[in-house]
Design a protein around this motif. Structure first.
Motif, PDB file in Angstrom:
ATOM      1  N   HIS A  42     -44.547 -76.630  -9.311  1.00 39.37           N
ATOM      2  CA  HIS A  42     -43.399 -75.736  -9.486  1.00 39.37           C
ATOM      3  C   HIS A  42     -43.163 -74.937  -8.210  1.00 39.37           C
ATOM      4  O   HIS A  42     -44.073 -74.285  -7.700  1.00 39.37           O
ATOM      5  CB  HIS A  42     -43.626 -74.776 -10.652  1.00 39.37           C
ATOM      6  CG  HIS A  42     -42.573 -73.717 -10.747  1.00 39.37           C
ATOM      7  ND1 HIS A  42     -41.292 -73.996 -11.185  1.00 39.37           N
ATOM      8  CD2 HIS A  42     -42.612 -72.382 -10.444  1.00 39.37           C
ATOM      9  CE1 HIS A  42     -40.577 -72.881 -11.158  1.00 39.37           C
ATOM     10  NE2 HIS A  42     -41.354 -71.886 -10.709  1.00 39.37           N
ATOM     11  N   LEU A  43     -41.947 -74.996  -7.695  1.00 38.92           N
ATOM     12  CA  LEU A  43     -41.594 -74.244  -6.507  1.00 38.92           C
ATOM     13  C   LEU A  43     -40.813 -72.993  -6.900  1.00 38.92           C
ATOM     14  O   LEU A  43     -39.895 -73.065  -7.713  1.00 38.92           O
ATOM     15  CB  LEU A  43     -40.732 -75.088  -5.561  1.00 38.92           C
ATOM     16  CG  LEU A  43     -41.379 -76.348  -4.979  1.00 38.92           C
ATOM     17  CD1 LEU A  43     -40.369 -77.093  -4.118  1.00 38.92           C
ATOM     18  CD2 LEU A  43     -42.621 -75.999  -4.168  1.00 38.92           C
ATOM     19  N   PRO A  44     -41.148 -71.846  -6.330  1.00 42.82           N
ATOM     20  CA  PRO A  44     -40.365 -70.639  -6.613  1.00 42.82           C
ATOM     21  C   PRO A  44     -38.967 -70.747  -6.015  1.00 42.82           C
ATOM     22  O   PRO A  44     -38.714 -71.571  -5.125  1.00 42.82           O
ATOM     23  CB  PRO A  44     -41.182 -69.538  -5.927  1.00 42.82           C
ATOM     24  CG  PRO A  44     -41.944 -70.234  -4.861  1.00 42.82           C
ATOM     25  CD  PRO A  44     -42.250 -71.606  -5.394  1.00 42.82           C
ATOM     26  N   ASP A  45     -38.073 -69.912  -6.499  1.00 40.89           N
ATOM     27  CA  ASP A  45     -36.688 -69.945  -6.024  1.00 40.89           C
ATOM     28  C   ASP A  45     -36.603 -69.787  -4.514  1.00 40.89           C
ATOM     29  O   ASP A  45     -35.719 -70.363  -3.865  1.00 40.89           O
ATOM     30  CB  ASP A  45     -35.863 -68.842  -6.695  1.00 40.89           C
ATOM     31  CG  ASP A  45     -35.606 -69.133  -8.174  1.00 40.89           C
ATOM     32  OD1 ASP A  45     -35.795 -70.300  -8.581  1.00 40.89           O
ATOM     33  OD2 ASP A  45     -35.228 -68.204  -8.899  1.00 40.89           O
ATOM     34  N   ALA A  46     -37.533 -69.021  -3.927  1.00 42.37           N
ATOM     35  CA  ALA A  46     -37.509 -68.785  -2.480  1.00 42.37           C
ATOM     36  C   ALA A  46     -37.687 -70.067  -1.683  1.00 42.37           C
ATOM     37  O   ALA A  46     -37.322 -70.126  -0.502  1.00 42.37           O
ATOM     38  CB  ALA A  46     -38.591 -67.782  -2.090  1.00 42.37           C
ATOM     39  N   TRP A  51     -33.714 -70.931  -0.294  1.00 42.00           N
ATOM     40  CA  TRP A  51     -34.315 -71.346   0.973  1.00 42.00           C
ATOM     41  C   TRP A  51     -33.295 -71.248   2.110  1.00 42.00           C
ATOM     42  O   TRP A  51     -32.127 -71.573   1.897  1.00 42.00           O
ATOM     43  CB  TRP A  51     -34.811 -72.792   0.859  1.00 42.00           C
ATOM     44  CG  TRP A  51     -35.491 -73.277   2.099  1.00 42.00           C
ATOM     45  CD1 TRP A  51     -36.789 -73.119   2.435  1.00 42.00           C
ATOM     46  CD2 TRP A  51     -34.890 -74.003   3.176  1.00 42.00           C
ATOM     47  NE1 TRP A  51     -37.045 -73.695   3.653  1.00 42.00           N
ATOM     48  CE2 TRP A  51     -35.894 -74.241   4.130  1.00 42.00           C
ATOM     49  CE3 TRP A  51     -33.588 -74.455   3.447  1.00 42.00           C
ATOM     50  CZ2 TRP A  51     -35.653 -74.917   5.334  1.00 42.00           C
ATOM     51  CZ3 TRP A  51     -33.346 -75.125   4.637  1.00 42.00           C
ATOM     52  CH2 TRP A  51     -34.371 -75.352   5.560  1.00 42.00           C
ATOM     53  N   PRO A  53     -36.510 -68.668   2.793  1.00 39.17           N
ATOM     54  CA  PRO A  53     -36.801 -67.404   2.111  1.00 39.17           C
ATOM     55  C   PRO A  53     -36.578 -66.194   3.006  1.00 39.17           C
ATOM     56  O   PRO A  53     -36.681 -66.277   4.229  1.00 39.17           O
ATOM     57  CB  PRO A  53     -38.283 -67.536   1.739  1.00 39.17           C
ATOM     58  CG  PRO A  53     -38.831 -68.490   2.745  1.00 39.17           C
ATOM     59  CD  PRO A  53     -37.733 -69.469   3.035  1.00 39.17           C
ATOM     60  N   ARG A  65     -46.872 -62.336   0.592  1.00 39.25           N
ATOM     61  CA  ARG A  65     -45.796 -63.195   0.074  1.00 39.25           C
ATOM     62  C   ARG A  65     -45.588 -64.404   0.986  1.00 39.25           C
ATOM     63  O   ARG A  65     -45.438 -65.533   0.514  1.00 39.25           O
ATOM     64  CB  ARG A  65     -44.497 -62.405  -0.048  1.00 39.25           C
ATOM     65  CG  ARG A  65     -43.336 -63.227  -0.587  1.00 39.25           C
ATOM     66  CD  ARG A  65     -42.140 -62.352  -0.928  1.00 39.25           C
ATOM     67  NE  ARG A  65     -41.062 -63.149  -1.501  1.00 39.25           N
ATOM     68  CZ  ARG A  65     -40.008 -63.580  -0.807  1.00 39.25           C
ATOM     69  NH1 ARG A  65     -39.893 -63.274   0.482  1.00 39.25           N
ATOM     70  NH2 ARG A  65     -39.075 -64.309  -1.387  1.00 39.25           N
ATOM     71  N   ARG A  68     -48.457 -66.768   0.466  1.00 40.42           N
ATOM     72  CA  ARG A  68     -48.367 -67.409  -0.848  1.00 40.42           C
ATOM     73  C   ARG A  68     -47.371 -68.564  -0.808  1.00 40.42           C
ATOM     74  O   ARG A  68     -47.642 -69.645  -1.344  1.00 40.42           O
ATOM     75  CB  ARG A  68     -47.940 -66.388  -1.905  1.00 40.42           C
ATOM     76  CG  ARG A  68     -47.722 -66.981  -3.292  1.00 40.42           C
ATOM     77  CD  ARG A  68     -47.395 -65.900  -4.306  1.00 40.42           C
ATOM     78  NE  ARG A  68     -46.983 -66.485  -5.584  1.00 40.42           N
ATOM     79  CZ  ARG A  68     -45.731 -66.810  -5.878  1.00 40.42           C
ATOM     80  NH1 ARG A  68     -44.765 -66.610  -4.986  1.00 40.42           N
ATOM     81  NH2 ARG A  68     -45.442 -67.342  -7.046  1.00 40.42           N
ATOM     82  N   LEU A  69     -46.225 -68.365  -0.176  1.00 43.11           N
ATOM     83  CA  LEU A  69     -45.240 -69.442  -0.067  1.00 43.11           C
ATOM     84  C   LEU A  69     -45.801 -70.599   0.759  1.00 43.11           C
ATOM     85  O   LEU A  69     -45.580 -71.777   0.433  1.00 43.11           O
ATOM     86  CB  LEU A  69     -43.950 -68.916   0.558  1.00 43.11           C
ATOM     87  CG  LEU A  69     -43.142 -67.916  -0.287  1.00 43.11           C
ATOM     88  CD1 LEU A  69     -41.947 -67.404   0.496  1.00 43.11           C
ATOM     89  CD2 LEU A  69     -42.691 -68.553  -1.605  1.00 43.11           C
ATOM     90  N   ILE A  72     -48.270 -72.532  -1.416  1.00 44.91           N
ATOM     91  CA  ILE A  72     -47.567 -73.363  -2.404  1.00 44.91           C
ATOM     92  C   ILE A  72     -47.047 -74.622  -1.729  1.00 44.91           C
ATOM     93  O   ILE A  72     -47.175 -75.738  -2.267  1.00 44.91           O
ATOM     94  CB  ILE A  72     -46.425 -72.570  -3.061  1.00 44.91           C
ATOM     95  CG1 ILE A  72     -46.989 -71.467  -3.957  1.00 44.91           C
ATOM     96  CG2 ILE A  72     -45.528 -73.505  -3.882  1.00 44.91           C
ATOM     97  CD1 ILE A  72     -45.935 -70.501  -4.467  1.00 44.91           C
TER      98      ILE A  72
END
Length: 359
Positions: A42-46, A51, A53, A65, A68-69, A72
């Protein structure tokens, strides 16, 4: 200072070396999305709808943050084929940007659990680099990077491992991650091992911390190049020393703005560093998170700092001279840079699709 007139010579046709690019951060956004879907990540919206971000990492929460990206994104690399694909596509993108030599930085610790340990991970990356280079014509060297947030003994382990592969494509030893969580002098032993093994010393410094961080890299780690190093402008004596010792700064304008180190591209001190005599190798850092690759960094030097074509060519030369590229690649790139300057702008524009670095 009055800016130089903007020429029409296409920057992608200017041969250059790319010395500051992180492994996962070099991934195409489309590849990230495709691999995430394939492996059920699962990829976050950012990393999807929003994108690239919006990042600001000059405080600890912002850096967390960013990291974390990045973690991921790294998690979508599940198979050896994924790793090979990443390097092949990165080399293709480098060729399109006019880069004839790439030094890609990787911390094998971040992949070791998935690929059988540190040694198999390094061998996989080196094998993928050889395949990508053969397929695209872009020379590739690998920089093994230690993580500032881990114990210095881990860095020594990586340095010894890096030295074992100097004849197979490892060209440098780096130090990355949050400067505020690991001082350079703690890693002097690891860099001593790397230097004795013939590797370039390429630690990060002077990005999130000020000139003292740069000085530690210079004096404690005896850096050949410093990742970022832009905060050296805050100490004129240090900047003069960098110029005198011919230490190259790997300056990444888009990254500096993206992480909040500089407010705008105009605030990245490319012109100040250049005019002070510091050697500069422009880099893209992490295109996956910052949204632009190498040519854009040269475009920013032109549009925001008034670099003439002759000065852009000098930046490209400095990137080649600071690299670990074999002599035949250096010669080809330097000759291509001279050719780019000799061509009238209209002729250079026609060569946009076939950069001199890659012909």
């Amino acid at each position: 200072m009055e800016p130089h007139p903007v020429s029409e010579r296409p920057i992608r046709a200017l041969p250059k070396a790319h010395l500051h690019l992180h492994f996962t951060g070099s991934m195409r956004h489309s590849t990230l999305v495709e691999l995430a879907a394939r492996h059920g990540v699962h990829l976050p919206d950012a990393l999807v709808e929003e994108w690239p971000p919006q990042l600001h990492a000059t405080d600890e929460r912002g850096w967390f943050r960013f990291q974390r990206l990045y973690d991921i994104a790294r998690s979508v690399l599940r198979t050896p084929e994924d790793m090979r694909r990443l390097l092949h596509e990165t080399a293709e993108d480098e060729a399109a940007e006019g880069s004839g030599w790439l030094e890609i930085q990787v911390d094998p610790s971040g992949y070791a659990a998935r690929f059988g340990g540190l040694t198999p991970t390094v061998e996989l990356v080196l094998d993928a680099a050889r395949e990508a280079s053969a397929a695209t014509g872009v020379g590739i060297g690998v920089v093994i990077a230690a993580n500032r947030t881990r114990h210095p003994l881990d860095a020594k382990t990586l340095a010894r491992l890096a030295v074992r592969y100097t004849d197979q494509g490892v060209v440098g030893f780096g130090l990355s991650n949050d400067e505020r969580r690991g001082r350079a002098y703690d890693f002097e032993g690891a860099f001593r091992i790397a230097r004795r093994g013939g590797l370039l010393a390429t630690p990060h410094g002077g990005e999130l911390l000020g000139p003292q961080s740069v000085r530690e890299c210079l004096e404690m780690l005896r850096a050949d190049r410093i990742g970022h190093g832009v905060r050296a402008v805050e100490d004129r004596r240090l900047l003069d020393e960098i110029a005198e010792r011919q230490v190259t700064l790997e300056v990444c304008p888009t990254s500096n703005v993206g992480l909040g180190v500089a407010a705008t591209p105009r605030d990245v001190p490319v012109r100040t560093l250049f005019d002070a005599g510091a050697r500069i190798a422009l880099g893209a850092d992490d295109p996956l998170l910052f949204g632009s690759r190498l040519a854009r960094q040269y475009e920013l030097a032109r549009s925001h700092h008034g670099f003439s074509d002759a000065e852009l060519a000098e930046l490209a030369r400095q990137s080649v001279h600071a690299s670990a590229a074999p002599e035949h690649i250096r010669k080809r790139l330097l000759e291509g840079i001279d050719e780019w300057l000799r061509l009238p702008a209209a002729d250079a524009r026609e060569s946009r699709e076939a950069p001199a670095a890659c012909r």
